[in-house]
Scaffold this active site. Structure first.
Site, PDB file in Angstrom:
ATOM      1  N   GLU A  51       0.771  -1.375  -0.107  1.00  0.00           N
ATOM      2  CA  GLU A  51      -0.020   0.037   0.003  1.00  0.00           C
ATOM      3  C   GLU A  51       0.909   1.345  -0.025  1.00  0.00           C
ATOM      4  O   GLU A  51       1.786   1.265   0.685  1.00  0.00           O
ATOM      5  CB  GLU A  51      -0.844   0.150   1.132  1.00  0.00           C
ATOM      6  CG  GLU A  51      -1.470   1.121   1.345  1.00  0.00           C
ATOM      7  CD  GLU A  51      -2.563   1.801   0.334  1.00  0.00           C
ATOM      8  OE1 GLU A  51      -2.444   2.942  -0.021  1.00  0.00           O
ATOM      9  OE2 GLU A  51      -3.169   0.730  -0.162  1.00  0.00           O
ATOM     10  N   ASP A  91      -6.833  -5.391  -4.920  1.00  0.00           N
ATOM     11  CA  ASP A  91      -7.639  -4.686  -4.832  1.00  0.00           C
ATOM     12  C   ASP A  91      -7.390  -3.024  -5.067  1.00  0.00           C
ATOM     13  O   ASP A  91      -6.681  -2.387  -4.224  1.00  0.00           O
ATOM     14  CB  ASP A  91      -8.458  -4.663  -3.369  1.00  0.00           C
ATOM     15  CG  ASP A  91      -9.303  -3.819  -2.996  1.00  0.00           C
ATOM     16  OD1 ASP A  91      -9.885  -3.387  -4.015  1.00  0.00           O
ATOM     17  OD2 ASP A  91      -9.730  -3.728  -1.651  1.00  0.00           O
TER      18      ASP A  91
END
Length: 158
Positions: A26, A77
């Site tokens: 991330e 995602d």
């Protein structure tokens, strides 16, 4: 490796004792810290699981550095593709293919399903997966009440 900021995907993956290691990528450290400190219930303890390794990297840039055949499963995602990002997605999915073990599988969020679109986000990603060499690709739809529609997930094997 799951890619999700709130820790919910890591939570679900880490429920299984057979999972040895989870790498989460991330780029936004601050938003992850918000979920770790203010909304920890989303991850339900996953942040403290020793099998979870969080990397604050832009996966689109970092993926070229990951060794071949590293992952059994990859969960993606990320933002939905569009016509302007097709080349980026195609290159990214070629790297995903490279770092996936031969018997591995990927699962990816592919945007909200649009029954009337001729060139959907899913169509773009399916073309990118095919060009990257994935031979078996299928989709699943999940109705999400808060999104007022069906989310599409794509799955692919080599």
């Amino acid at each position: 490796f799951p890619v999700t900021i709130e820790g919910a995907t890591a939570r679900e993956v880490l429920k299984y004792d057979c999972v040895e290691n989870v790498d989460m990528f991330e780029w936004d450290r601050d938003i992850v810290r918000v979920f770790q400190t203010i909304f920890p219930s989303w991850a339900d303890g996953a942040w403290n699981d020793s099998r979870l390794h969080v990397y604050f990297e832009d996966i689109f840039s970092y993926i070229a550095q990951i060794s071949d055949n590293t992952y059994d499963k990859i969960i993606i995602d990320l933002f939905e593709p569009d016509e302007q990002t097709v080349e980026t997605w195609a290159l990214f999915l070629q790297h995903v293919r490279r770092i996936l073990k031969p018997d591995g599988i990927i699962s990816m969020y592919a945007g909200m399903y649009n029954h009337s679109s001729h060139k959907s986000d899913q169509g773009i990603l399916i073309e990118c997966l095919q060009s990257a060499g994935f031979s078996r690709i299928w989709q699943g739809l999940v109705y999400i009440p808060s999104f007022l529609g069906e989310a599409c997930f794509l799955y692919a094997e080599l």
